[in-house]
Every structure is written in C-alpha cells, then in structure tokens.
Design an enzyme around this catalytic site. Structure first.
Site, PDB file in Angstrom:
ATOM      1  N   GLY A  10      -0.686   8.154  -7.555  1.00 36.59           N
ATOM      2  CA  GLY A  10       0.156   8.523  -5.938  1.00 36.59           C
ATOM      3  C   GLY A  10       1.571   8.505  -6.184  1.00 36.59           C
ATOM      4  N   ARG A  71      -4.386  12.242 -10.475  1.00 36.76           N
ATOM      5  CA  ARG A  71      -4.917  10.985 -11.028  1.00 36.76           C
ATOM      6  C   ARG A  71      -5.845  11.227 -12.134  1.00 36.76           C
ATOM      7  NH1 ARG A  71      -3.808   6.935  -7.443  1.00 36.76           N
ATOM      8  NH2 ARG A  71      -3.365   7.538  -5.252  1.00 36.76           N
ATOM      9  N   ASP A 102      -0.805   0.908 -12.267  1.00 34.67           N
ATOM     10  CA  ASP A 102      -1.711   0.427 -13.383  1.00 34.67           C
ATOM     11  C   ASP A 102      -2.447   1.600 -14.204  1.00 34.67           C
ATOM     12  OD1 ASP A 102      -3.117  -1.605 -14.739  1.00 34.67           O
ATOM     13  OD2 ASP A 102      -4.598  -1.207 -13.228  1.00 34.67           O
ATOM     14  N   THR A 124       4.646   2.163  -7.911  1.00 36.94           N
ATOM     15  CA  THR A 124       3.683   2.351  -6.909  1.00 36.94           C
ATOM     16  C   THR A 124       3.995   1.470  -5.507  1.00 36.94           C
ATOM     17  OG1 THR A 124       1.523   1.491  -6.063  1.00 36.94           O
ATOM     18  CG2 THR A 124       2.443   0.194  -7.677  1.00 36.94           C
ATOM     19  N   ASP A 126       2.418   0.184  -3.522  1.00 37.62           N
ATOM     20  CA  ASP A 126       1.579  -1.061  -3.485  1.00 37.62           C
ATOM     21  C   ASP A 126       2.420  -2.325  -3.890  1.00 37.62           C
ATOM     22  OD1 ASP A 126      -0.436   0.366  -2.209  1.00 37.62           O
ATOM     23  OD2 ASP A 126      -1.806   0.699  -4.097  1.00 37.62           O
ATOM     24  N   ASP A 128       2.177  -3.733  -6.961  1.00 36.39           N
ATOM     25  CA  ASP A 128       1.412  -4.674  -7.369  1.00 36.39           C
ATOM     26  C   ASP A 128       1.247  -4.541  -8.882  1.00 36.39           C
ATOM     27  OD1 ASP A 128      -0.158  -2.157  -7.869  1.00 36.39           O
ATOM     28  OD2 ASP A 128      -1.941  -2.924  -6.604  1.00 36.39           O
ATOM     29  N   ARG A 161      -0.775  -3.471  25.698  1.00 37.22           N
ATOM     30  CA  ARG A 161      -1.788  -3.271  24.510  1.00 37.22           C
ATOM     31  C   ARG A 161      -1.758  -3.862  23.416  1.00 37.22           C
ATOM     32  NH1 ARG A 161      -1.899   3.345  25.139  1.00 37.22           N
ATOM     33  NH2 ARG A 161      -3.416   3.511  26.658  1.00 37.22           N
ATOM     34  N   MET A 168      -1.060   0.878   3.734  1.00 38.70           N
ATOM     35  CA  MET A 168      -1.935   0.805   2.554  1.00 38.70           C
ATOM     36  C   MET A 168      -1.773  -0.608   1.600  1.00 38.70           C
ATOM     37  SD  MET A 168      -0.754   4.581   0.883  1.00 38.70           S
ATOM     38  CE  MET A 168      -1.724   6.008   1.364  1.00 38.70           C
ATOM     39  N   ARG A 170      -4.391  -1.731  -1.451  1.00 43.98           N
ATOM     40  CA  ARG A 170      -6.118  -2.002  -2.111  1.00 43.98           C
ATOM     41  C   ARG A 170      -6.373  -3.314  -2.456  1.00 43.98           C
ATOM     42  NH1 ARG A 170      -9.497   1.455  -4.042  1.00 43.98           N
ATOM     43  NH2 ARG A 170      -8.206   3.249  -3.693  1.00 43.98           N
ATOM     44  N   GLU A 221      -5.274  -1.943   4.081  1.00 45.28           N
ATOM     45  CA  GLU A 221      -6.744  -1.095   3.976  1.00 45.28           C
ATOM     46  C   GLU A 221      -7.616  -1.740   2.998  1.00 45.28           C
ATOM     47  OE1 GLU A 221      -5.389   2.565   1.809  1.00 45.28           O
ATOM     48  OE2 GLU A 221      -4.534   1.405   0.193  1.00 45.28           O
ATOM     49  N   ARG A 266      -5.480  -0.384  20.662  1.00 45.75           N
ATOM     50  CA  ARG A 266      -5.509   0.913  19.739  1.00 45.75           C
ATOM     51  C   ARG A 266      -5.019   0.636  18.489  1.00 45.75           C
ATOM     52  NH1 ARG A 266      -6.995   2.350  24.118  1.00 45.75           N
ATOM     53  NH2 ARG A 266      -6.269   4.092  25.488  1.00 45.75           N
ATOM     54  N   HIS A 272      -0.534   8.183   4.325  1.00 43.17           N
ATOM     55  CA  HIS A 272       0.551   8.731   3.365  1.00 43.17           C
ATOM     56  C   HIS A 272       1.811   8.809   4.088  1.00 43.17           C
ATOM     57  CE1 HIS A 272      -3.533   9.742   1.945  1.00 43.17           C
ATOM     58  NE2 HIS A 272      -2.873   9.659   0.699  1.00 43.17           N
ATOM     59  N   GLN A 274       3.649   6.533   4.544  1.00 44.31           N
ATOM     60  CA  GLN A 274       4.147   5.448   3.756  1.00 44.31           C
ATOM     61  C   GLN A 274       4.635   5.913   2.210  1.00 44.31           C
ATOM     62  OE1 GLN A 274       1.552   1.577   4.393  1.00 44.31           O
ATOM     63  NE2 GLN A 274       0.421   3.309   4.800  1.00 44.31           N
ATOM     64  N   ARG A 275       3.954   6.942   1.749  1.00 43.25           N
ATOM     65  CA  ARG A 275       4.369   7.396   0.381  1.00 43.25           C
ATOM     66  C   ARG A 275       5.716   8.649   0.881  1.00 43.25           C
ATOM     67  NH1 ARG A 275      -1.122   7.554  -2.249  1.00 43.25           N
ATOM     68  NH2 ARG A 275      -0.606   9.647  -2.643  1.00 43.25           N
TER      69      ARG A 275
HETATM   70  O1  F6P Z   1      -0.736   4.838  -4.970  1.00 41.46           O
HETATM   71  C1  F6P Z   1      -1.558   3.853  -4.336  1.00 41.46           C
HETATM   72  C2  F6P Z   1      -2.069   4.113  -2.984  1.00 41.46           C
HETATM   73  O2  F6P Z   1      -1.142   4.364  -2.107  1.00 41.46           O
HETATM   74  C3  F6P Z   1      -3.200   3.046  -2.468  1.00 41.46           C
HETATM   75  O3  F6P Z   1      -2.652   2.235  -1.634  1.00 41.46           O
HETATM   76  C4  F6P Z   1      -4.076   4.151  -1.758  1.00 41.46           C
HETATM   77  O4  F6P Z   1      -5.478   3.162  -1.706  1.00 41.46           O
HETATM   78  C5  F6P Z   1      -4.078   5.271  -2.474  1.00 41.46           C
HETATM   79  O5  F6P Z   1      -2.945   5.252  -2.962  1.00 41.46           O
HETATM   80  C6  F6P Z   1      -4.430   6.368  -1.845  1.00 41.46           C
HETATM   81  O6  F6P Z   1      -4.456   7.378  -2.743  1.00 41.46           O
HETATM   82  P1  F6P Z   1      -4.583   9.180  -2.313  1.00 41.46           P
HETATM   83  O7  F6P Z   1      -3.388   9.754  -2.514  1.00 41.46           O
HETATM   84  O8  F6P Z   1      -5.540   9.473  -3.469  1.00 41.46           O
HETATM   85  O9  F6P Z   1      -5.217   9.217  -1.046  1.00 41.46           O
END
Ligand code: F6P
Length: 341
Positions: A10, A71, A102, A124, A126, A128, A161, A168, A170, A221, A266, A272, A274-275
């Site tokens: 990712g 990937r 990883d 990442t 994440d 992690d 509310r 994100m 995992r 998530e 809600r 994404h 976050q990326r």
């Molecule tokens: O890169 C890790 C991650 O951000 C995870 O937290 C998330 O589950 C996954 O990528 C989502 O990936 P994709 O871009 O394949 O939807």
C-alpha cells in the site's frame, strides 16, 4: 555502483522523499539509479526507469509514490522468482533498496537468502513493522486522523450525535490509538483487545449523564466484531490478506450503539484518505534519512538488512528478523490512553 529502488504494498506519504533521498545521495556519489515500476511487478517484468536528478528532486512534497506500487508477490511461484533474479542480474544491480511493509520485505528477505544484495526500508501507515519505532507514512496518517476527528467533533456536537470513525489498522492499533489521543476521541477499539461493546455503551451512558451531548468513537478496521456481512469480505490480495474495507466494522458498531442506547449515531470510514496527501515534516525527514542510510550501507557492502529508527538513532536489523512478525501497539501507551476514558 548501480542501485535499484522500488516501492511495494500500500502506498503511504513519505515514499517519494525516500526515493528522492536514495537517488540524490547515490547520484552525488557517481552511482547510477534505476527505479522499478509497480513494486516487485516491475522487477518481475523488467519495467524500469532511469532516475536522474531532474526526475527525483521535486517529489519531496508529493504523496504516493512516483514509482507506483502493487501487491505483487513473486514468491508465489518459482518461475516468477526466477524472473526477478534474472532481471536483477540483467540490470547488473550492485544493490536493491526495497521500500515496503512486511509483505514487500519478506520478498527482500528471500532474495537476500538467495545471495542477492538487498536493503529494506520500513514503510506502512499501520506502523506495525517490528524492530523500528517508525515506519514511513505513519505520522502523516495520524495527522489525517487527528484532523478528521477535529472536524467530526464540530458536526457531532451540532447534532448531539455519536460519531464512529473507522480507521486503518489490520493487526495493530497504532493509527487508531495514537490518532485517538491526538484527536481527543472518547473511546477507541483496538485490534490488540477483545471488543467490549458493553463497556463502551456504559461509558457513553456515563458521558451523557455527565452532560456530554456528543461523542467520538474510533475503531480500527481489524477489530473482530463478529458481525461481518457474508461473502464480500472474503476477497484476498496476493499475500493472502482479506480486504477489510468491506467488513464495515464502523457501521456495524454505530448500529449497535444506536440500538442499545437510542443515541443517534453516524459512522465514517476514513479509508484511503489516511494514505493520501503531502507527507508531514516527520515523514519527509524519516524517508530522507532512511534513503540516505540505505545508500551508505550499500557503499559499505552491508546487505540483507533493514534500516530502522530507534528514538532518533538509525540502526539496522537483519531482514530475516522481521519476517512474519507484527509490532502491536505499546501496552504502556494503551494504558495511558485508557486513563482518559
Ligand atoms: O497498507 C496497509 C493498509 O493500509 C491496511 O491498513 C489496509 O487494510 C490495506 O492497506 C488496504 O489496502 P488496499 O489499498 O489494497 O485497499
């Protein structure tokens, strides 16, 4: 030297600063730099770009990765592994810098076991990857969560509310936990812990009794609420990970809260976002330092390693040491966070 560089898995803000740093520091020493497009797919298919100063110098503030990513898992078959090794040798690489999490680094470790000169850099959002305090992309993602919570607070407050915010993460709750503290969430559910909906509802009830009219709840998530819809969540990527986005844990939790407390709720999935975006100052510096260090190690002939950051110090660990492991959120941090609820 001839150096190769790739980004896999990712994307995350800070990849471009790392690529730029590999390129600028290598070119400054008279090296040649080759970029592989689309992660391991680019090595497998020999999809390459020659990186010169002009290509690299202006990408410091850009999110994503100019090299593209995928990937792709070449370890899936011996023929794809052979293609990777053949193209590695065909390009006469003296070193390959693989930037990823990883999965990407597990391929780097396998190539290293097969005798190829590879250096890994941890990326990442994440956060992690084990043995390092920081992975490229984490800080920017936390800032996005913090910014989102600040915005969601005002609309939640206006409407009295509860807002459930799915982020994100995992297997590890770094973004959920650190983002929650930075953004002032009222509760967080982490993959490190069994979800306790009863305790959450009791806490929300207490907040309401104390006069609070709104609440922000963060859920990672990867939390197993045990109520995932059938079928759609079973799609997996090349490394066998189930795509979590379709599990909708945030919406599920919002439904449970509303049902139990009768408090309008809600949910929002930050996903994404976050990326995306321009890397934070921290991710620019982190990616740059990792990139410069990778070139230094290549020049010293040190391979089969990943560059890591402990505190403010850069170190290295054997690539073999990280494969298949996950760095979960620090228990001391979780305890501090819980003291606020
Ligand atoms: O890169 C890790 C991650 O951000 C995870 O937290 C998330 O589950 C996954 O990528 C989502 O990936 P994709 O871009 O394949 O939807």
């Amino acid at each position: 030297m001839i150096l190769g560089v790739l980004t896999g898995g990712g994307d995350a803000p800070g990849l471009n600063p790392a690529i730029r740093a590999v390129a600028l520091s290598a070119l400054a020493q008279g090296d040649q730099v080759i970029g592989f497009l689309g992660g391991w797919k680019g090595v497998q298919e020999n999809d390459v770009v020659e990186i010169d100063r002009g290509w690299a110098e202006s990408i410091l503030d850009e999110g994503g990765t100019k090299l593209g990513t995928s990937r792709t898992n070449p370890m899936k078959s011996e023929s794809t592994m052979s293609a990777v090794i053949e193209n590695f040798r065909g390009n006469k690489l003296d070193a390959l810098v693989a930037i990823g999490g990883d999965d990407t680094l597990s391929v780097a470790a396998e190539l290293s076991r097969r005798g190829l000169p590879v250096i890994g850099l941890p990326k990442t959002m994440d956060n992690d990857v084990p043995e390092t305090d920081y992975c490229i992309g984490f800080d920017t993602a936390v800032n996005t969560v913090r910014d989102s919570l600040d915005k969601l607070r005002t609309t939640s407050r206006s409407h009295d509310r509860v807002m459930v915010v799915e982020v994100m993460g995992r297997d590890a709750g770094w973004v959920a936990g650190v983002g929650s503290m930075a953004g002032g969430a009222d509760w967080v559910m982490l993959p490190e812990e069994e979800p306790d909906v009863e305790a959450l509802c009791a806490h929300l009830t207490k907040l309401r009794e104390d006069g609070k009219t709104y609440a922000l709840v963060v859920i990672a998530e990867g939390v197993q609420l045990g109520t995932a819809p059938s079928g759609v969540d079973q799609k997996t990527d090349a490394f066998g990970h189930v795509q979590l986005a379709s599990k909708d844990v945030g919406a599920t939790l919002a439904g449970l809260i509303e049902e139990r407390l009768g408090w309008e709720t809600r949910s929002v999935v930050l996903g994404h976002l976050q990326r995306g975006g321009s890397p934070s100052a921290f991710d620019r510096v982190l990616g740059t330092r990792y990139g410069v260090a990778a070139v230094d190690h290549a020049h010293r002939g040190e391979f089969g390693i990943m560059v890591v950051m402990k505190g403010w110090q850069l170190r290295t660990v054997p690539l073999d040491q990280i494969a298949g492991k996950t760095k979960t959120l620090d228990p001391g941090f979780i305890a501090q966070l819980k003291q606020l609820f």
